[in-house]
Design an enzyme around this catalytic site. Structure first.
Site, short mmCIF file in Angstrom:
data_model
loop_
_atom_site.label_atom_id
_atom_site.label_comp_id
_atom_site.label_asym_id
_atom_site.label_seq_id
_atom_site.Cartn_x
_atom_site.Cartn_y
_atom_site.Cartn_z
N LYS A 60 0.89 -1.08 0.04
CA LYS A 60 -0.06 0.04 0.17
C LYS A 60 0.80 1.21 0.07
O LYS A 60 0.83 2.11 0.97
CB LYS A 60 -0.94 0.14 1.20
CG LYS A 60 -2.03 -1.27 1.25
CD LYS A 60 -3.05 -0.82 2.10
CE LYS A 60 -4.04 -2.25 2.00
NZ LYS A 60 -3.43 -3.42 2.37
N ASP A 63 3.39 7.50 -0.51
CA ASP A 63 4.54 8.35 0.09
C ASP A 63 4.80 9.56 -1.21
O ASP A 63 4.22 9.35 -2.09
CB ASP A 63 5.73 7.75 0.53
CG ASP A 63 6.40 8.44 1.50
OD1 ASP A 63 6.69 9.68 1.42
OD2 ASP A 63 6.92 7.57 2.66
O1 3DU Z 1 -9.26 -10.72 6.18
P1 3DU Z 1 -8.17 -11.74 5.43
O2 3DU Z 1 -7.63 -12.80 6.49
O3 3DU Z 1 -8.58 -12.82 4.34
O4 3DU Z 1 -6.94 -11.04 4.71
C1 3DU Z 1 -7.31 -10.11 3.81
C2 3DU Z 1 -5.70 -9.59 3.31
O5 3DU Z 1 -6.03 -8.60 2.18
C3 3DU Z 1 -4.83 -8.80 4.48
O6 3DU Z 1 -3.55 -8.97 3.96
C4 3DU Z 1 -5.48 -7.34 4.31
O7 3DU Z 1 -4.32 -6.35 4.78
C5 3DU Z 1 -5.71 -7.20 3.08
N1 3DU Z 1 -6.43 -6.15 2.68
C6 3DU Z 1 -8.02 -6.04 3.23
O8 3DU Z 1 -8.22 -6.80 3.98
C7 3DU Z 1 -8.78 -5.04 2.79
C8 3DU Z 1 -8.40 -4.25 1.93
O9 3DU Z 1 -9.31 -2.98 1.67
C9 3DU Z 1 -7.10 -4.00 1.33
C10 3DU Z 1 -6.32 -5.23 1.87
#
Ligand code: 3DU
EC number: 4.1.1.23
Length: 212
Positions: A60, A63
């Site tokens: 993400k 900067d």
């Molecule tokens: O919730 P989970 O364990 O399935 O992981 C989701 C991943 O995706 C995690 O690495 C989180 O940092 C990333 N992520 C989001 O969950 C939501 C977003 O809007 C962007 C990235």
């Protein structure tokens, strides 16, 4: 059928990440690495996981252009296939990521999945326009906020990858039906006793949604 699942390897132990990557290498589209795994191991984990499939670095990036370039070049040199960048920093910052990526795939965050993400999500259309102008490959859009996802899908033919499945409440079938190309899934897979079975079920669900 194309592989549709991206597994988020947000675990602390490098060995666990590598074991999971090895076991899933034939059935996933890619692996997503976020700061936790890198901070608990080392940046070289990017190259190590790359031996088992494509790696998307979810850093993400947000900067000034110069710093963004340094981050992106390093991620590319370490072997990543893709990188996730924020877009709200503006054109110069996002362009610096796209330019430094030199062929690595850049995904732009235009909406997020967590409670309180309205501040970014309400600007998704503006962020998409800017991201398209900057030449991103695809977008990150939430699987658990279907109105936002559908709106984002209606504004682009580019690839959409979506987190928010399972642990964050999103339903894989609904997400694919409303525009996700690839589902990002972390905890539901790596906390499962049978990660392969979990991925297979998600893949089947995605295929069903594409056919419907
Ligand atoms: O919730 P989970 O364990 O399935 O992981 C989701 C991943 O995706 C995690 O690495 C989180 O940092 C990333 N992520 C989001 O969950 C939501 C977003 O809007 C962007 C990235």
């Amino acid at each position: 059928m194309d592989k549709r699942i991206i597994v988020a390897l947000d675990v602390k132990e490098k060995k666990k990440a590598i074991d999971i990557a090895e076991s899933l290498s034939d059935i996933v589209f890619a692996f997503k690495i976020n700061w936790p795994l890198v901070l608990y191991s080392s940046p070289e984990v990017i190259g190590e996981i790359s031996q088992y499939g494509k790696v998307i670095c979810d850093f993400k990036v947000a900067d000034i252009p110069y710093t963004n370039s340094l981050i992106t070049e390093r991620v590319r040199d370490l072997g990543a296939w893709g990188i996730i960048s924020h877009s709200f920093l503006g054109e110069e910052s996002l362009k610096s990521v796209v330019n430094a990526a030199k062929g690595m795939h850049v995904f732009s965050v235009v909406a997020m999945s967590h409670p309180g993400s309205d501040m970014i999500n309400s600007n998704a259309m503006q962020l998409m326009k800017l991201s398209i102008e900057c030449g991103v490959y695809g977008f990150v859009a939430p699987a658990n906020k279907i109105d936002d996802l559908r709106m984002i899908r209606s504004a682009t033919d580019r690839v959409i990858i979506s987190p928010g499945i399972g642990a964050q409440g999103g339903d894989p079938y609904t997400a694919v039906l409303n525009g996700s190309d690839y589902l990002i899934v972390g905890r539901s897979v790596y906390e499962s006793d049978k990660p392969e079975l979990e991925v297979s079920k998600l893949q089947q669900t995605a295929e069903r949604a594409i056919e419907d």
